[in-house]
Write an enzyme that holds these catalytic residues in place. Structure first.
Site, short mmCIF file in Angstrom:
data_model
loop_
_atom_site.label_atom_id
_atom_site.label_comp_id
_atom_site.label_asym_id
_atom_site.label_seq_id
_atom_site.Cartn_x
_atom_site.Cartn_y
_atom_site.Cartn_z
N GLU A 1 65.66 84.20 5.73
CA GLU A 1 65.06 85.33 5.00
C GLU A 1 65.53 85.32 3.54
O GLU A 1 66.12 86.29 3.03
CB GLU A 1 65.36 86.66 5.70
CG GLU A 1 64.74 86.69 7.10
CD GLU A 1 64.64 88.07 7.75
OE1 GLU A 1 65.27 89.02 7.27
OE2 GLU A 1 63.92 88.17 8.76
N GLU B 1 62.04 84.30 14.61
CA GLU B 1 62.47 85.64 15.01
C GLU B 1 61.21 86.43 15.39
O GLU B 1 60.31 86.59 14.56
CB GLU B 1 63.22 86.36 13.89
CG GLU B 1 64.57 85.73 13.59
CD GLU B 1 65.41 86.49 12.56
OE1 GLU B 1 65.26 87.72 12.45
OE2 GLU B 1 66.21 85.84 11.87
O1 AHR Z 1 67.54 89.97 14.20
C1 AHR Z 1 68.15 90.88 13.32
C2 AHR Z 1 67.90 90.55 11.86
O2 AHR Z 1 66.54 90.64 11.58
C3 AHR Z 1 68.26 89.15 11.41
O3 AHR Z 1 69.59 89.02 11.09
C4 AHR Z 1 67.40 88.96 10.21
O4 AHR Z 1 67.09 87.61 9.97
C5 AHR Z 1 66.18 89.78 10.51
O5 AHR Z 1 65.77 90.54 9.47
#
Ligand code: AHR
Length: 554
Positions: free
Chosen positions: A218, A353
């Site tokens: 990110e 994610e």
């Molecule tokens: O999964 C929790 C957080 O969400 C992670 O650390 C980040 O990459 C995302 O924004």
């Protein structure tokens, strides 16, 4: 108003009714009751091989994920293998867990891998990205990272399961040389370098051969607040030379988190300013998508928009699925953006994610930050999401559910000696046979469901899923999103004949059903006998269900 980006910038401190559609009534050849739906599997329209890595996981050093969830310590009375929770390893073997991402997440861009090697008792304690969000209820290991689990322990965890490790490098706060040396520590041949010797002295003379590496996480937010152009320059620099030791390194660039494609476009434009050959550096473009806004369009505020994990109405059930269903649009939009720079599609999407994200309050272990209680709703959501990936095998090379244990859309919850498989964990078990299969275009025809969304009559699809074949075994997975109506579907195969079939599914009379440490089997897979009559198969999908059909072909 706080948005997700602000939340992550600040770290953890910052922050129906159902109306039934008329039945369309397919005439079922098997049938007493008319089928209302049809699933047609087209054997002559293969879509590509489903990468096992679509069934991947994410482990961040965040609150109870690592310490308590995975690591219990070698001297713990909790059954363990070299300090790692044994029951977790056993179930992950069962679901054929393919790849695991570590150590973050936002944690990754303040992590120094060198703190996590060498004798465990000598490793430093460090603060970390999530530390300030911990409450007084959380144990010390959640506040300050003891570094008991570092590269050795994590890779050992993966190898015990049979999964590939996927490591995320720190681009925000470590120099490129540290990334290079992390690769060297992991992959240099036995006896070759001082770092190979350091690995050997920890008991691992043979190289770990880590293939998947994230270049930051990110990077538009917690990973450095870069513009896409700035990040592209860093990406080129961090990837210009890395030791390969004969194995390809698959580098994953930090990617977008919304439908908006300016990050993808800005990044690729800048990377390619040095020439088209630069594309060779990129194996995958990450895509993160959390389903968090259950406000039904009332707000975009990151906190106010979230719903409760366990207390919800049918309209919230549908809202979660409606928001989550946008994943297919995201995959297509970013694939389209990639194609403008990479018409041959060398670069794949890595959805590293994904999952629902609810407001705090449903933690099985009070004090566990970001932990939530997965219900049947999350199981149906997860099945729907995995089906989207299965339907796009040429685009999605990897996907990692966030996160494995004691966190967001977790497959498992654990605390001390307590361990439970959540409904989401059971979905990964139902879907495991898709891994490595040939995806087939499959047409789901079913009446839409109708519900009331704040006074407006709203529809959502009635039955969807995916299909894949390996040898003579066909797997069809499907989701019935209706909270109250079953679907009766006729299965039609174009280009193959059914010999026999069986079905496993998850469902419950209560849409809020979930598994707890005390009630571990409230939602578990059920098996249903199926009758195949002259090659014809008609199946009832219960309301609020996710199902896997295993079909033997003649
Ligand atoms: O999964 C929790 C957080 O969400 C992670 O650390 C980040 O990459 C995302 O924004």
């Amino acid at each position: 108003m706080i948005n997700r980006r602000d939340f992550l910038r600040q770290g953890a401190t910052g922050a129906a009714s159902l109306l039934l559609a008329p039945k369309i009534g397919w005439t079922s050849a098997a049938g007493s009751r008319a089928a209302d739906s049809r699933i047609e599997v087209l054997f002559d329209e293969p879509l590509g091989t489903i990468s096992p890595n679509i069934y991947g996981h994410f482990v961040e050093n965040l609150s109870g994920v690592l310490y308590d969830g995975i690591w219990v310590g070698e001297k713990s009375p909790v059954p363990n293998i070299d300090g790692l929770r044994k029951s977790l390893i056993e179930h992950m073997r069962k679901i054929k867990a393919s790849v695991i991402r570590f150590p973050g997440g936002c944690f990754a861009d303040s992590y120094d891998w060198r703190d996590g090697i060498g004798p465990r008792e000598k490793r430093p304690r460090r603060t970390n990205f999530w530390a300030m969000g911990e409450s007084e209820k959380s144990p010390a290991s959640h506040h300050y990272d003891p570094n008991a689990v570092g590269t050795n322990e994590f890779v050992h965890f993966c190898k015990l399961i049979g999964a590939e490790p996927y490591l995320a490098a720190n681009v925000r706060s470590l120099p490129a040389s540290a990334f290079q040396q992390w690769v060297e520590y992991c992959n240099s041949p036995a006896g070759s370098t001082t770092l190979a010797d350091a690995r050997a002295s920890a008991g691992y003379p043979e190289p770990f051969r880590v293939k998947y590496w994230g270049v930051g996480n990110e990077s538009w937010g917690c990973g450095g607040e870069f513009t896409p152009q700035e990040y592209a320059v860093e990406f080129r620099r961090y990837s210009t030379w890395l030791p390969t030791y004969g194995d390809n390194l698959n580098l994953i660039a930090s990617g977008p988190y919304t439908l908006e494609s300016s990050w993808t476009r800005g990044f690729l434009e800048e990377v390619l300013r040095k020439g088209p050959g630069e594309l060779r550096r990129i194996y995958g473009m990450a895509l993160h998508y959390y389903t968090w806004n259950l406000s039904r369009g009332k707000t975009q505020d990151w906190e106010a928009g979230k719903g409760d994990a366990v207390k919800f109405e049918p309209v919230d059930w549908y809202e979660l699925l409606r928001e989550g269903d946008r994943m297919e649009g995201l995959v297509n939009a970013h694939w389209q953006a990639l194609s403008e720079f990479d018409p041959e599609h060398r670069v794949k999407l890595v959805v590293d994610e994904w999952g629902p994200w609810y407001r705090p309050g449903s933690e099985a272990t009070p004090g566990d930050q970001l932990e939530q209680m997965p219900t049947l709703r999350d199981a149906v959501f997860s099945g729907m999401t995995l089906d989207i990936f299965n339907r796009n095998p040429e685009k999605v090379a990897m996907a990692n559910c966030a996160q494995l244990i004691n966190c967001l859309n977790s497959l498992y919850l654990a605390h001390e000696d307590k361990f439970v498989i959540t409904p989401v964990g059971h979905v990964f078990e139902l879907y495991a046979s898709h891994q490595g299969g040939q995806a087939l275009r499959t047409v789901f025809s079913s009446p839409n469901l109708h519900y009331d969304r704040d006074g407006s009559a709203t529809t959502f699809w009635g039955l969807r899923g995916s299909a894949s074949v390996r040898d003579k075994n066909l797997t069809i997975t499907a989701v019935n999103p209706s909270t109250s109506e079953p679907r009766l579907a006729e299965i039609a195969l174009r280009g193959a004949t059914i010999k026999e079939a069986s079905m496993k599914f998850l469902s419950h009379a209560d849409i809020h059903a979930h598994n707890t440490f005390d009630q571990r089997e409230a939602v578990i897979p059920q098996t249903k006998p199926l009758n195949v009559s002259e090659g014809i198969l008609v199946i009832e999908f219960p309301p609020a269900s996710v199902a896997a059909l295993s079909i033997q072909l003649i």
